[in-house]
Write a protein that holds these residues in place. Sequence first.
Motif, short mmCIF file in Angstrom:
data_model
loop_
_atom_site.label_atom_id
_atom_site.label_comp_id
_atom_site.label_asym_id
_atom_site.label_seq_id
_atom_site.Cartn_x
_atom_site.Cartn_y
_atom_site.Cartn_z
N MET A 183 0.84 -1.19 0.00
CA MET A 183 0.00 0.00 0.00
C MET A 183 0.88 1.24 0.00
N ARG A 184 0.37 2.29 -0.61
CA ARG A 184 1.10 3.56 -0.71
C ARG A 184 0.23 4.65 -0.07
N ILE A 185 0.76 5.25 0.98
CA ILE A 185 0.02 6.27 1.73
C ILE A 185 0.67 7.63 1.48
N GLY A 186 -0.14 8.56 0.98
CA GLY A 186 0.36 9.91 0.70
C GLY A 186 0.23 10.80 1.93
N LEU A 187 1.28 11.58 2.21
CA LEU A 187 1.28 12.46 3.38
C LEU A 187 1.73 13.85 2.97
N ASP A 188 0.86 14.83 3.23
CA ASP A 188 1.19 16.23 2.99
C ASP A 188 2.17 16.67 4.08
N MET A 189 3.42 16.90 3.69
CA MET A 189 4.47 17.26 4.65
C MET A 189 4.48 18.74 4.97
N ILE B 243 -1.48 6.74 -5.17
CA ILE B 243 -1.46 6.49 -3.74
C ILE B 243 -2.83 5.94 -3.34
N ASP B 244 -2.87 5.21 -2.23
CA ASP B 244 -4.10 4.55 -1.80
C ASP B 244 -4.86 5.33 -0.74
N ILE C 279 -1.32 8.20 10.09
CA ILE C 279 -0.78 7.20 9.15
C ILE C 279 -1.27 5.81 9.53
N SER C 280 -1.28 5.52 10.83
CA SER C 280 -1.77 4.22 11.29
C SER C 280 -3.23 4.01 10.92
N LEU C 281 -4.04 5.07 11.05
CA LEU C 281 -5.45 4.98 10.70
C LEU C 281 -5.62 4.71 9.21
N ALA C 282 -4.86 5.41 8.38
CA ALA C 282 -4.93 5.17 6.93
C ALA C 282 -4.59 3.72 6.60
N GLN C 283 -3.55 3.21 7.24
CA GLN C 283 -3.17 1.81 7.01
C GLN C 283 -4.30 0.87 7.42
N GLN C 284 -4.92 1.14 8.55
CA GLN C 284 -6.01 0.29 9.04
C GLN C 284 -7.22 0.34 8.10
N MET C 285 -7.54 1.52 7.58
CA MET C 285 -8.66 1.63 6.65
C MET C 285 -8.41 0.82 5.39
N ILE C 286 -7.17 0.82 4.93
CA ILE C 286 -6.84 0.05 3.72
C ILE C 286 -6.85 -1.44 4.02
N GLN C 287 -6.24 -1.84 5.13
CA GLN C 287 -6.14 -3.27 5.46
C GLN C 287 -7.51 -3.90 5.70
N THR C 288 -8.42 -3.17 6.33
CA THR C 288 -9.75 -3.72 6.64
C THR C 288 -10.71 -3.62 5.46
N GLY D 33 -17.58 8.09 3.56
CA GLY D 33 -18.56 8.14 2.48
C GLY D 33 -17.97 8.49 1.13
N VAL D 34 -16.66 8.76 1.08
CA VAL D 34 -16.02 9.04 -0.21
C VAL D 34 -15.24 7.81 -0.67
N SER D 35 -14.86 7.81 -1.95
CA SER D 35 -14.39 6.58 -2.58
C SER D 35 -12.94 6.21 -2.30
N ARG D 36 -12.18 7.09 -1.70
CA ARG D 36 -10.80 6.78 -1.31
C ARG D 36 -10.55 7.30 0.11
N PRO D 37 -9.63 6.70 0.86
CA PRO D 37 -9.37 7.18 2.22
C PRO D 37 -8.72 8.57 2.23
N VAL D 38 -9.39 9.52 2.85
CA VAL D 38 -8.86 10.86 3.07
C VAL D 38 -8.96 11.15 4.57
N ILE D 39 -7.84 11.56 5.16
CA ILE D 39 -7.81 11.83 6.60
C ILE D 39 -7.34 13.26 6.82
#
Length: 313
Positions: free
Chosen positions: A1-7, A96-97, A292-301, A271-277
Motif C-alpha cells: 500500500m502507498r500512503i500519501g502524506l502532505d508534509m 497512492i491509496d 498514518i496508522s489509521l490510513a493503514q487500518q482503513m486500507i487493510q480492513t 462516504g467518499v471513494s478513497r481514504p482521506v484523513i
Amino acid sequence: MRIGLDMMGGDFAPLEAVKGVKLFFDTVATDAHLVMIGDEAALAPLLAEAQLDQSKYSVVHSSQVIGMNEHPTKALKEKPQSSIGIGFHLLQSGKIDAFISAGNTGAMMVGTFYSIKAIEGVQRPTISTPVPREDGSFGLLLDVGINADCKPENLVQFAVLGSLYSKHILGINDPTVGLLNIGEEEGKGNLLAQATYPLLKEHPQLNFVGNVEGRDVLTNKADVIVCEGFTGNVVLKMAESFHDIALRRNINDDYMKKFDFESYGGTPVLGVSRPVIIGHGISKGVAFKNMISLAQQMIQTKLLDKIRESFVK
C-alpha cells in the motif's frame, strides 16, 4: 500500500510531519510505503537527520503551499503544485491509496469532493470524532462539522457509516446507535430529531437503541451517536476543552488525557471513494503517526469496500 502524506500542512510542518513518520516506522509493523509530498529542499535535512529507511518512502516535490487562511477553492485552482493539490492528483490517479493532511481543512474538503467523489448512494459524506468513554473504550460521534444542516435521511446514512467504522476500525462487533436529543422518550426533540427517530428504528442494518442525551455522550449507552454537524461540532469543541482545562489546572488523569486530539490524530472523511484523513492544524508528531496508522487500518480492513456493499444493499 502507498500512503500519501502532505508534509507541508499544519502549523509545525514539515518538522512534526517528519517526526510522525519516524514514530510510525519505529513503532508500527507495516509494509506501507509513504509518499511524502512537500518541498524537497525543506525536507532533505530533516529526513537525513531522522535516518529513515529510504526503501520505505519516496518524496514528491511540491513548489507551492496552501496557507491555513487561504480561500479553499481559489487556492486549489491557483496552486496546482501545492502539496494538497498534488496529493489529490496522486489519489485520483491511483498512485497512492490514501491521502493525509493537517493543512487547510477547507481545501481538503473541496479537494475530496471534487476529485474523488462520494461513494454511490451516499448523499453527504461526513466526518466523525472518537469519544473517550469512562470505561476506557471509545465511542463515535458524527457529524462533527461539515453538515451543519441535515435532513433525516442524512442522519440515517451517518449512522450506517458510523456503524461500519466502529465495527471495522474501533473493533466493536455489533455497534449500538443513538440519536442525540434533549430527552430519552420517542417524540422528543426538534423536527429533525422527531423525523429521524422512526427511520433509525426501522433500518434493518442498524442496532438502534433510541435517543441519548448530552450526559450520555461519554458513557457506553450508544457506540455511535448521530446528530447534525452544528450540534456535533459544539460537542467536539467542548470536549477538546476538557484536556486544555486539565493541563492548565495541572490535573494528571489518564481519562482526561484521552481528550487530547493527538491520541487519535485526525478524522477520515466517511462516504467518499478513497481514504482521506484530515488532521488538526496544530498536529505534532504523535498525531501524524496516528493518522498514518489509521490510513493503514482503513486500507487493510477494506472499509470502503464494506461501505460500498452496504449502500448497494
